[in-house]
Design a protein around this motif. Structure first.
Motif, PDB file in Angstrom:
ATOM      1  N   THR A  51       0.804  -1.235   0.176  1.00 41.99           N
ATOM      2  CA  THR A  51       0.057   0.000  -0.119  1.00 41.99           C
ATOM      3  C   THR A  51       0.748   1.285   0.176  1.00 41.99           C
ATOM      4  O   THR A  51       1.877   1.349   0.526  1.00 41.99           O
ATOM      5  CB  THR A  51      -0.879   0.144   1.377  1.00 41.99           C
ATOM      6  OG1 THR A  51      -0.084  -0.003   2.355  1.00 41.99           O
ATOM      7  CG2 THR A  51      -1.690  -1.300   1.360  1.00 41.99           C
ATOM      8  N   ASN A  52       0.096   2.283  -0.391  1.00 37.20           N
ATOM      9  CA  ASN A  52       1.143   3.672  -0.403  1.00 37.20           C
ATOM     10  C   ASN A  52       1.634   3.895   0.998  1.00 37.20           C
ATOM     11  O   ASN A  52       2.578   4.415   0.976  1.00 37.20           O
ATOM     12  CB  ASN A  52      -0.142   4.810  -0.663  1.00 37.20           C
ATOM     13  CG  ASN A  52       0.198   5.895  -1.501  1.00 37.20           C
ATOM     14  OD1 ASN A  52       1.708   5.940  -1.382  1.00 37.20           O
ATOM     15  ND2 ASN A  52      -0.328   6.608  -1.879  1.00 37.20           N
ATOM     16  N   GLU A  53       0.849   3.708   2.218  1.00 40.67           N
ATOM     17  CA  GLU A  53       1.228   3.899   3.485  1.00 40.67           C
ATOM     18  C   GLU A  53       2.325   3.108   3.850  1.00 40.67           C
ATOM     19  O   GLU A  53       3.461   3.701   4.266  1.00 40.67           O
ATOM     20  CB  GLU A  53      -0.012   3.800   4.470  1.00 40.67           C
ATOM     21  CG  GLU A  53       0.480   3.802   5.797  1.00 40.67           C
ATOM     22  CD  GLU A  53      -0.756   3.954   6.883  1.00 40.67           C
ATOM     23  OE1 GLU A  53      -1.593   2.979   6.730  1.00 40.67           O
ATOM     24  OE2 GLU A  53      -0.621   4.594   7.794  1.00 40.67           O
TER      25      GLU A  53
ATOM     26  N   GLN B 224       3.189  13.382   3.344  1.00 39.49           N
ATOM     27  CA  GLN B 224       2.355  12.470   2.814  1.00 39.49           C
ATOM     28  C   GLN B 224       1.745  11.541   3.572  1.00 39.49           C
ATOM     29  O   GLN B 224       0.678  11.364   3.542  1.00 39.49           O
ATOM     30  CB  GLN B 224       3.190  11.863   1.666  1.00 39.49           C
ATOM     31  CG  GLN B 224       3.310  12.559   0.220  1.00 39.49           C
ATOM     32  CD  GLN B 224       4.326  12.033  -0.606  1.00 39.49           C
ATOM     33  OE1 GLN B 224       4.298  10.798  -0.700  1.00 39.49           O
ATOM     34  NE2 GLN B 224       4.642  12.531  -1.713  1.00 39.49           N
TER      35      GLN B 224
ATOM     36  N   LYS C  28      -1.300  12.780   5.880  1.00 42.15           N
ATOM     37  CA  LYS C  28      -2.437  12.735   4.976  1.00 42.15           C
ATOM     38  C   LYS C  28      -3.078  11.288   5.045  1.00 42.15           C
ATOM     39  O   LYS C  28      -4.323  11.224   5.239  1.00 42.15           O
ATOM     40  CB  LYS C  28      -2.288  13.230   3.703  1.00 42.15           C
ATOM     41  CG  LYS C  28      -2.287  14.808   3.466  1.00 42.15           C
ATOM     42  CD  LYS C  28      -2.418  15.148   2.038  1.00 42.15           C
ATOM     43  CE  LYS C  28      -2.109  16.692   1.737  1.00 42.15           C
ATOM     44  NZ  LYS C  28      -1.314  16.961   0.685  1.00 42.15           N
ATOM     45  N   ILE C  29      -2.114  10.620   4.789  1.00 44.69           N
ATOM     46  CA  ILE C  29      -2.572   9.099   4.568  1.00 44.69           C
ATOM     47  C   ILE C  29      -2.974   8.630   6.008  1.00 44.69           C
ATOM     48  O   ILE C  29      -4.206   7.786   6.169  1.00 44.69           O
ATOM     49  CB  ILE C  29      -1.298   7.831   4.272  1.00 44.69           C
ATOM     50  CG1 ILE C  29      -1.007   8.239   2.784  1.00 44.69           C
ATOM     51  CG2 ILE C  29      -2.064   6.454   4.145  1.00 44.69           C
ATOM     52  CD1 ILE C  29       0.221   7.665   2.129  1.00 44.69           C
ATOM     53  N   GLU C  30      -2.329   9.054   7.178  1.00 45.41           N
ATOM     54  CA  GLU C  30      -3.053   8.391   8.373  1.00 45.41           C
ATOM     55  C   GLU C  30      -4.194   9.188   8.954  1.00 45.41           C
ATOM     56  O   GLU C  30      -4.768   8.613   9.386  1.00 45.41           O
ATOM     57  CB  GLU C  30      -1.719   9.131   9.400  1.00 45.41           C
ATOM     58  CG  GLU C  30      -0.524   8.017   9.455  1.00 45.41           C
ATOM     59  CD  GLU C  30       0.709   8.275  10.249  1.00 45.41           C
ATOM     60  OE1 GLU C  30       1.560   7.944  10.083  1.00 45.41           O
ATOM     61  OE2 GLU C  30       0.452   9.606  10.795  1.00 45.41           O
TER      62      GLU C  30
ATOM     63  N   ARG D  93      -6.832   7.278   7.552  1.00 42.91           N
ATOM     64  CA  ARG D  93      -6.891   6.032   8.430  1.00 42.91           C
ATOM     65  C   ARG D  93      -7.770   6.452   9.676  1.00 42.91           C
ATOM     66  O   ARG D  93      -8.565   5.757  10.427  1.00 42.91           O
ATOM     67  CB  ARG D  93      -5.809   5.206   8.735  1.00 42.91           C
ATOM     68  CG  ARG D  93      -6.013   4.115   9.131  1.00 42.91           C
ATOM     69  CD  ARG D  93      -4.982   3.034   8.584  1.00 42.91           C
ATOM     70  NE  ARG D  93      -3.598   3.746   8.919  1.00 42.91           N
ATOM     71  CZ  ARG D  93      -2.703   3.936  10.151  1.00 42.91           C
ATOM     72  NH1 ARG D  93      -3.455   3.324  11.176  1.00 42.91           N
ATOM     73  NH2 ARG D  93      -1.752   4.180  10.220  1.00 42.91           N
TER      74      ARG D  93
END
Ligand SMILES: Nc1nc2c(ncn2[C@@H]2O[C@H](COP(=O)(O)OP(=O)(O)OP(=O)(O)O)[C@@H](O)[C@H]2O)c(=O)[nH]1
Ligand SMILES: [Mg+2]
Length: 376
Positions: free
Chosen positions: A124-126, A185, A188-190, A193
């Motif tokens: 995944t991106n994360e 980045q 933002k993903i966090e 979530r």
């Protein structure tokens, strides 16, 4: 005749794999530690042209290995035209540099080996962003005294770039900027979530998390419990990204269950840092299923490694010990008294649905206690 596309073949360096029994390693079964190391090398898809095991009484601050042991390595490298040496232990940047010079070969230490495996395993991106940050932090730490900077010092001419900084300083600044960008980045993903988590918590659905040492059988168990079709392999760190599924026991929804990254001794601190946000999700679990490979003679140490990491993360949750791979344990009677010390526990074989009943019974009882029936 069709011609073979030879150009696509990877040219692999002649590799020496060195397993070191270091004085700080107090594992009772060193062979199992070495097996795990060889499994790491295989997982990283590195060749093993020569494998060498050695025991150290003390550690040399400059070379890690003491004189006699070092001489053995020098000879092994010469005799076998070695281009790459992989060490089972973490090395300081100075030790790595000195060994590189002395052995005239590239060095991969335990930290770099695990970082590279994580890099290949991230999907995944994360996950990818987290590993990239850890890799850059490692590269930054190794930059000191490396390459161009050292050469310049020796030559006495510090090449300066426009703003009066050395190339090494510029490279360091470049890495720092990249880390900063990736961290933004990741934030933002966090946040995305966190929103998902809030929604989940708000729904009151119970959360069960699988944790444990790498290769313990967490993904296999998730597949058996929740028909998840998650990659389960005899590879270390097969799972890096969290997979979440609904968990039903006797057709009743008990909650949701998630699989997590496996733990290992001396997990590079850069990775712990980078994965902190994923791992801190464990703090929101209602129940931890701690999967333990009972067929590994070092299983008690593996439990300790997991406990230490949970302590580092500040996670303290209700836990069930799930002793796994019962089918592979020859001396079950002998280990039972030791197993009794870990409570509550169940003993299963995750790949055999019928043998998982003690766990599903436990989950069913746990669920009943979580949602008490209103008095009639
Ligand atoms: N004999 C036996 N093998 C098992 C059992 N459970 C899992 N395995 C095997 O153990 C290996 C590791 O299983 P995984 O489920 O991938 O382990 P994991 O804990 O998810 O590992 P990571 O994701 O790498 O941390 C695989 O080869 C499985 O087939 C079991 O009960 N008995
Ligand atoms: Mg897994």
């Amino acid at each position: 005749m069709p011609r073979k596309a030879q150009s696509t073949q990877r040219i692999l360096p002649k590799t020496l794999v060195v397993g070191v029994h270091a004085p700080y390693n107090r594992l009772p079964y060193i062979q199992s530690y070495f097996d795990e190391f060889i499994n790491l090398v295989k997982t990283a898809e590195l060749p093993q042209d020569k494998v060498h095991f050695t025991k150290l009484r003390e550690i040399d601050s400059s070379y890690f290995l003491t004189k006699g042991k070092l001489q053995e390595l020098v000879e092994l490298c010469k005799e076998n035209n070695i281009e790459l040496v992989v060490f089972s232990e973490p090395l300081s940047s100075m030790q790595e540099r000195n060994l590189e010079d002395l052995l005239d070969a590239e060095i991969i230490d335990r930290t770099k080996l695990i970082l590279d495996i994580f890099e290949n395993a991230a999907v995944t991106n994360e996950g990818k962003t987290q590993v990239a940050i850890a890799q850059l932090q490692h590269a930054k730490a190794r930059l000191a005294g490396k390459g161009i900077f050292l050469g310049q010092q020796k030559g006495g001419t510090a090449m300066r770039t426009g703003a009066g900084e050395t190339l090494k300083e510029r490279e360091k600044r470049h890495i720092e900027q990249l880390i900063l960008k990736l961290k933004k980045q990741l934030k933002k993903i966090e946040q995305a979530r966190q929103t998902q988590r809030k929604r989940r918590l708000g729904s009151g659905v119970k959360q069960v998390a699988l944790i444990g040492y790498t290769n313990a059988g967490k993904s296999t168990l998730l597949n058996t419990l929740a028909k998840a079709n998650v990659l389960a392999q005899d590879k270390l760190f097969a799972t890096l990204d969290t997979t979440t599924r609904e968990l039903f026991v006797d057709s009743k929804k008990v909650g949701i269950i998630s699989d997590t990254v496996g733990f290992i001794q001396e997990l590079p601190h850069q990775l712990i840092e980078a994965f902190k946000s994923t791992l801190s999700e464990l703090g929101y679990a209602d129940l931890l299923l701690h999967v333990v490979d009972l067929s590994d003679p070092n299983w008690q140490n593996h439990i300790r490694v997991v406990h230490n990491l949970l302590d580092d993360l500040g996670v303290e949750k209700e836990m069930v010990y799930v002793f796994n791979k019962k089918d592979k344990v020859d001396n079950l009677e002998e280990v039972l008294p030791l197993v009794q010390q870990y409570r509550p526990h169940v003993i299963i074989s995750a790949d055999d649905k019928a043998s998982v009943t003690p766990l599903t019974d436990h989950l069913s009882n746990w669920h009943a206690l979580q949602s008490p029936q209103p008095p009639k």
